[in-house]
Scaffold this active site. Structure first.
Site, PDB file in Angstrom:
ATOM      1  N   GLY A  17     -85.485  -3.074  30.289  1.00  0.00           N
ATOM      2  CA  GLY A  17     -86.658  -2.978  31.156  1.00  0.00           C
ATOM      3  C   GLY A  17     -87.781  -3.961  30.876  1.00  0.00           C
ATOM      4  CG  ASN A  19     -87.158  -9.313  34.058  1.00  0.00           C
ATOM      5  OD1 ASN A  19     -87.892 -10.266  34.295  1.00  0.00           O
ATOM      6  ND2 ASN A  19     -85.988  -9.439  33.424  1.00  0.00           N
ATOM      7  CG  ASN A 111     -80.996  -9.288  41.349  1.00  0.00           C
ATOM      8  OD1 ASN A 111     -81.297  -8.510  40.448  1.00  0.00           O
ATOM      9  ND2 ASN A 111     -79.945 -10.096  41.261  1.00  0.00           N
ATOM     10  CG  HIS A 113     -78.453 -13.988  38.414  1.00  0.00           C
ATOM     11  ND1 HIS A 113     -77.588 -12.974  38.067  1.00  0.00           N
ATOM     12  CD2 HIS A 113     -77.817 -15.153  38.134  1.00  0.00           C
ATOM     13  CE1 HIS A 113     -76.468 -13.497  37.610  1.00  0.00           C
ATOM     14  NE2 HIS A 113     -76.585 -14.817  37.634  1.00  0.00           N
ATOM     15  CD  GLU A 146     -75.458  -7.428  53.985  1.00  0.00           C
ATOM     16  OE1 GLU A 146     -75.579  -8.672  53.841  1.00  0.00           O
ATOM     17  OE2 GLU A 146     -76.142  -6.762  54.793  1.00  0.00           O
ATOM     18  CD  GLU A 178     -84.433 -13.138  33.216  1.00  0.00           C
ATOM     19  OE1 GLU A 178     -84.497 -11.986  33.690  1.00  0.00           O
ATOM     20  OE2 GLU A 178     -83.522 -13.496  32.444  1.00  0.00           O
TER      21      GLU A 178
HETATM   22  C1  GAR Z   1     -82.329  -9.936  32.662  1.00  0.00           C
HETATM   23  O1  GAR Z   1     -81.971 -11.093  31.946  1.00  0.00           O
HETATM   24  C2  GAR Z   1     -81.920 -10.052  34.117  1.00  0.00           C
HETATM   25  O2  GAR Z   1     -82.070 -11.338  34.627  1.00  0.00           O
HETATM   26  C3  GAR Z   1     -80.467  -9.661  34.030  1.00  0.00           C
HETATM   27  O3  GAR Z   1     -80.442  -8.586  33.147  1.00  0.00           O
HETATM   28  C4  GAR Z   1     -81.497  -8.734  32.195  1.00  0.00           C
HETATM   29  C5  GAR Z   1     -82.302  -7.470  32.193  1.00  0.00           C
HETATM   30  O4  GAR Z   1     -83.248  -7.505  31.168  1.00  0.00           O
HETATM   31  N1  GAR Z   1     -79.930  -9.328  35.312  1.00  0.00           N
HETATM   32  C6  GAR Z   1     -78.704  -9.640  35.716  1.00  0.00           C
HETATM   33  O5  GAR Z   1     -77.914 -10.233  35.010  1.00  0.00           O
HETATM   34  C7  GAR Z   1     -78.357  -9.184  37.116  1.00  0.00           C
HETATM   35  N2  GAR Z   1     -77.162  -9.823  37.560  1.00  0.00           N
HETATM   36  P1  GAR Z   1     -84.450  -6.481  31.149  1.00  0.00           P
HETATM   37  O6  GAR Z   1     -83.828  -5.095  31.270  1.00  0.00           O
HETATM   38  O7  GAR Z   1     -85.112  -6.687  29.845  1.00  0.00           O
HETATM   39  O8  GAR Z   1     -85.330  -6.791  32.331  1.00  0.00           O
END
Ligand code: GAR
Length: 208
Positions: A17, A19, A111, A113, A146, A178
């Protein structure tokens, strides 16, 4: 919008969590005209859900166990409706949303990524980039459609890959970006005019 003018955002997450926290902090500093009204997780033990509770933000766990994909998503949608969410931010939510879910929030699901899409969609994107030997990777915030990590791009931030990197060090540097990119993208979408033309997201002037 809610009466205070702030857009009501739901965050979906499966893990730590960070982000979610970056979004929450940017909103608390007044940088993004929105507030997080609920955090939903498919992993009842997700650290991100505990962080939400610590902050006084309702956290709803909807375990996938014993449910079909449709039933699972319907329960999540119920929680989003109950909290009158207007936008949905996926923040480390590790499931592909069905077309029905996407249609419930048309062009209102974001989202993040950890790669420069369209390179390296799917799981473990930082390792994919490192394994491939790229000299640049980064992160992408995009509207969700989608497909898998395939929607219109809102913000991207590049991150160089150095000779002494490993997948973990690269992931850590991407994560720092991010945390800047996600609030920036949401702010842009909420404070400027834009439209989607084909695959492209086109921004117009700042709203007054
Ligand atoms: C982040 O690096 C995000 O970009 C990635 O999961 C991590 C979550 O970190 N998401 C993906 O790979 C989605 N395809 P967080 O829980 O610390 O935010």
């Amino acid at each position: 919008m809610s009466p205070g003018g702030d857009v009501r955002v739901a965050v979906l997450l499966s893990g730590r969590g960070s982000n979610f926290l970056a979004l929450h902090q940017a909103m608390s500093r007044g940088e993004v005209p929105a507030r997080i009204v609920v955090v939903v997780t498919d992993k009842p033990k997700a650290a991100g859900a505990a962080k939400a509770e610590d902050l006084g933000i309702p956290a709803v766990a909807v375990s996938r166990r014993g449910l079909t994909r449709e039933q699972h998503e319907e329960r999540i949608l119920e929680a989003l409706r109950r909290h009158r969410a207007e936008w949905v931010c996926l923040a480390g939510y590790m499931r592909l949303l069905s077309p029905l879910f996407v249609a419930a929030f048309p062009q209102r699901i974001l989202n993040i990524h950890p790669s420069l899409l369209p390179a390296f969609p799917g799981l473990d994107a930082q390792r994919q980039a490192w394994d491939h030997g790229t000299s640049v990777s980064g992160c992408t915030v995009h509207l969700v459609d989608e497909g898998l990590d395939s929607g219109p791009i809102v913000v991207q931030r590049p991150v160089p890959v150095t000779a002494d990197d490993d997948p973990d060090s690269l992931a850590a540097r991407i994560l720092t970006e991010e945390h800047q990119a996600y609030p920036e993208a949401l702010k842009r979408l909420l404070t400027t005019s834009w439209e989607v033309e084909g695959r492209r997201l086109k921004f117009f002037e700042e709203r007054a």
